[in-house]
Design an enzyme around this catalytic site. Structure first.
Site, short mmCIF file in Angstrom:
data_model
loop_
_atom_site.label_atom_id
_atom_site.label_comp_id
_atom_site.label_asym_id
_atom_site.label_seq_id
_atom_site.Cartn_x
_atom_site.Cartn_y
_atom_site.Cartn_z
N HIS A 377 1.07 -0.81 -0.09
CA HIS A 377 -0.08 0.09 -0.01
C HIS A 377 0.90 0.97 0.04
O HIS A 377 0.58 2.68 -0.80
CB HIS A 377 -0.86 -0.34 0.83
CG HIS A 377 -1.88 -0.87 0.66
ND1 HIS A 377 -2.28 -2.29 1.53
CD2 HIS A 377 -2.98 -0.52 0.10
CE1 HIS A 377 -3.23 -2.73 0.98
NE2 HIS A 377 -3.76 -1.83 -0.21
N CYS A 690 -8.41 -3.55 -11.51
CA CYS A 690 -7.97 -2.20 -11.05
C CYS A 690 -7.17 -2.74 -9.99
O CYS A 690 -6.31 -2.06 -9.59
CB CYS A 690 -9.53 -1.94 -10.08
SG CYS A 690 -9.24 -2.72 -8.43
#
Ligand code: PEP
Ligand code: MG
Length: 763
Positions: A377, A690
């Site tokens: 992330h 995605c």
């Protein structure tokens, strides 16, 4: 007094060696004298106290070689004449490895380098320690003896502590003439190869996420006062670690529980405390004591065979750095630091996504971390911020000082430290070339994503912050395929209330100017933690209480978010998707909560969206085996390939070491993806990809050939992927790809590259 080596010691019987050296060095500094004279006296004193026939100081020169600067015992004509290459001889090795070398029979060592001008052949044993400043080796201090023997642990410690003082004297300029060389030695260029985490190239200046404290005052005037400072700092250090463990604020330090446990073990270690106090009693300041004990414990730990200890060395380094920051009154300083350079390249051992967001993003140009993978992330946030990021930069923190010039090349993963002017010029050229390429992609901005055979492929943007929104128009994306709502939560220091959330979503819609936006509900857990949300510690957070699981267990949290999305979508259509659906029936629970919210809004006269399209992210492999059922319950599906690959391969997405082993272009994931696109076509349910693979042209090429008609990615990837799509004969590739997938041992990535070359697909 004679010592065990048979040489007469000039050490007073009752006084510890280090204290004597400190006192004598202080005396030398107080006496008048030129730089060289002082250095000569220093080596003489050290040789005397260490009971050695030889004591020498080598300094690193601008060209990287080590020059003999002063010696007691070696032939005088060798001083300033003998030069060793870095890594040449035991002295070079000591400098290169930044570790002590303790050799009873130095001449028999394969690395020994014979220099006749020194007269060194008479001496057998050698103890060499690096002379370090701000984490960088600036020279080597060694002692030598006639007899063959290994120096005691205590000798190593004394010589290391002496090397610290010598480093201090050298760089403070009191030893005239040496200063210039030292300053120059810090200007060496170096190249480190890491792994690209984002895209782009950045030229800037280093800012250490955990600033290293440079210990400038080594000798204390008042040991009692230093002792009180040390005890107070240790107390604070322990309390802060206990607190971190108690509150499980793992995300803030990017730390793992094991690391915290190791910190706690060291912090409460009586031996460590005892050694620190001992160093203060020897006349060092509290800071110098920390550095000395760090050096000697480090050396001892690195000698251990058990890998547990060598792994813990870095934890000890971190802990010592924390203690130094407490002593300097600079604990908890990162993030909101003042005076960040305008071209900050942030350098960290590890940094969490929330911590990265703490920095002033107008000043961040690049990020370099020692861990990290492209799917982590923090990499995603770096991409969203548009900064060049490189991970897996082995031990970079040790090689950089605050303010060093750095180039980060997130195309190749290359890092240039303190680059020379020609390297800077070459990279400026590269930046100009990239700008030209971007211009070419800009030319495609108004054109649709259509394959050469006429299939429409929607190219969408992944976003998570308002700063991403201008990228919509700039990149030519057709909408936002994934809006990660958790970033707002991570930026906040408490749970954002309904009004704040509503306001945030409204701002996104306003700035999206009518382009469609798919909002994903809160995806917290794994490596995205909220410090204010209480949760129990988990052995495997990626497989734990996260994403939809948390939302279903905390319906109030989920419904508040849905309510905010409803309010912000008054008079508009809402596209909402949930992360990490694991079984189809969870979709029924989601619908039930949404229905309740519709009912609540209607009852209280609040407007609701004109329509609600409800989708799920396919990230958990269990869904692959229940696709028909899942597709009946969802209006659309979005494949989160980052998590899907992590779970398919059982390979932690944040660990480059394992995630690099497996490719989304392997046969198993491609077969899985093919089955999803086929099922989507059967059920007429739109499917988007995605995850990061959607933004990599080669992988996107395979996705389009498998039937994918919608890709969502970071803004910088839109141009390159569009160029690929517009040149791709997808039907032709589909046939080939289907055959390759069914071949037993086919290197699909290589086949795709060959296909692209043959058919002039732009990659
Ligand atoms: C994914 O898992 O691929 C995804 C897009 O979600 P995130 O990266 O936010 O986990
Ligand atoms: Mg995910």
């Amino acid at each position: 007094m004679h010592d065990r080596r048979g040489k007469k010691s000039d050490l007073p019987a009752s006084e510890p060696a280090l204290r004597v050296i400190m006192r004598r060095l202080r005396e030398i500094m107080a006496e008048p004298g030129e730089g060289q004279q002082r250095l000569d006296r220093i080596v003489k004193q050290i040789a005397g106290v260490m009971v050695a026939e030889v004591c020498s100081i080598y300094l690193i020169r601008r060209d990287g070689s080590l020059e003999l600067y002063a010696s007691e015992g070696l032939k005088k004509e060798a001083v300033h004449a003998t030069r060793l290459n870095r890594n040449e001889g035991l002295v070079g090795r000591c400098a290169e490895q930044a570790q002590p070398i303790n050799e009873p029979d130095a001449q028999a060592h394969p690395s020994f380098s014979y220099r006749p001008e020194t007269g060194e052949e008479a001496y057998h044993s050698m103890l060499a320690v690096p002379v370090m400043r701000s984490g960088q080796v600036i020279g080597v201090l060694d002692v030598q003896n006639h007899t063959r023997r290994e120096y005691a642990e205590e000798d190593v410690e004394v010589l290391q502590a002496t090397a610290m003082v010598v480093a201090e004297l050298l760089s403070s300029g009191v030893v005239a003439g040496s200063q210039a060389e030292i300053e120059l030695s810090r200007t060496y260029s170096a190249v480190i190869n890491g792994q690209a985490l984002s895209d782009g190239i950045a030229l800037g200046h280093a800012v250490l996420h955990e600033p290293r404290i440079v210990v400038t005052t080594l000798l204390s005037e008042d040991p009692a006062a230093e002792m009180t400072r040390l005890d107070g700092a240790l107390h604070r250090l322990r309390a802060s670690i206990d607190e971190m463990l108690a509150h499980e604020r793992l995300s803030f330090a990017g730390e793992h529980r094991d690391v915290l446990e190791a910190y706690r073990m060291f912090a409460h270690d009586r031996g460590w405390h005892h050694r620190l106090r001992g160093a203060v009693q020897d006349g060092l300041t509290a800071e110098a004591a920390v550095e000395r004990v760090q050096n000697s414990t480090r050396a001892r730990m690195l000698r251990q065979i058990d890998p547990f200890w060598s792994e813990r060395v870095r934890d000890l380094d971190d802990l010592s750095d924390r203690l130094l920051r407490i002593l300097a009154g600079r604990a908890n300083q990162h993030g909101h630091r003042e005076n960040l350079p305008d071209d900050t390249i942030l350098i960290a051992r590890t940094v969490g996504p929330a911590e990265l967001l703490d920095y002033d993003r107008t000043k961040l140009r690049g990020l370099i971390v020692e861990d990290g993978s492209a799917q982590s992330h923090v990499a995603i946030v770096a991409k969203a911020l548009g900064i060049a990021a490189v991970g897996q930069a082995h031990r970079i923190v040790e090689h950089v000082a605050d303010g060093d010039a750095v180039i980060v090349d997130a195309e190749t993963g290359e890092i240039h430290l303190r680059p020379t002017s020609d390297v800077i010029a070459a990279f400026q050229d590269k930046v100009r070339f990239r700008a030209k390429r971007q211009e070419r992609f800009q030319g495609l901005r108004g054109l649709p994503g259509v394959t050469s055979e006429g299939h429409r492929v929607a190219l969408l943007l992944n976003a998570g912050m308002l700063v991403d929104l201008p990228h919509l128009e700039e990149s030519g994306a057709e909408g936002i395929g994934l809006f990660r709502t958790e970033l707002q939560f991570m930026l906040s220091d408490r749970l954002p209330r309904l009004a704040r959330q509503t306001e945030a979503y409204r701002a996104v819609l306003e700035q999206a100017k009518g382009y469609p936006v798919v909002f994903r509900t809160l995806d917290i857990g794994g490596d995205k933690m909220l410090p204010y949300l209480n949760r129990l510690p988990e052995e495997n957070p990626a497989l734990g209480w996260r994403a939809l699981r948390m939302s279903l267990d905390r319906p109030a949290l989920f419904r508040t978010q849905v309510r905010a999305l409803f309010r912000s979508h008054a008079g508009r259509a809402l596209s909402l998707m949930v992360p990490m659906l694991t079984v189809a029936s969870e979709m029924d629970e989601v619908r039930a909560l949404i229905d309740k919210e519709i009912e609540h809004s209607e009852r209280h006269g609040h407007p609701i969206p004109t329509s609600i399209s409800l989708g799920a992210m396919l990230e958990v492999p269990s869904l692959l085996f229940d696709l028909d059922n899942v597709l009946k319950k969802t209006d659309f599906l979005s494949i989160g390939s980052n998590d899907l690959m992590q779970f398919l391969f059982a390979a932690d997405r944040t660990s480059a070491q394992v995630s690099r082993r497996y490719s989304p272009l392997d046969k198993a994931p491609l077969r899985a993806l093919r089955s999803v696109f086929d099922a989507g076509a059967r059920h007429r349910v739109p499917i988007t990809v995605c995850g990061e693979m959607a933004g990599r042209p080669l992988e996107a090429m395979a996705l389009v050939a498998l039937g994918c008609r919608s890709l969502s990615m970071a803004a910088s990837n839109i141009g390159p992927v569009k160029a690929m799509v517009r040149s791709l004969p997808a039907d032709k590739l589909k046939q080939c790809l289907n055959a390759w997938i069914d071949e037993p041992d086919c290197d699909i990535a290589e086949k795709l590259k060959a296909f692209a070359q043959e058919h002039e697909v732009e990659l």
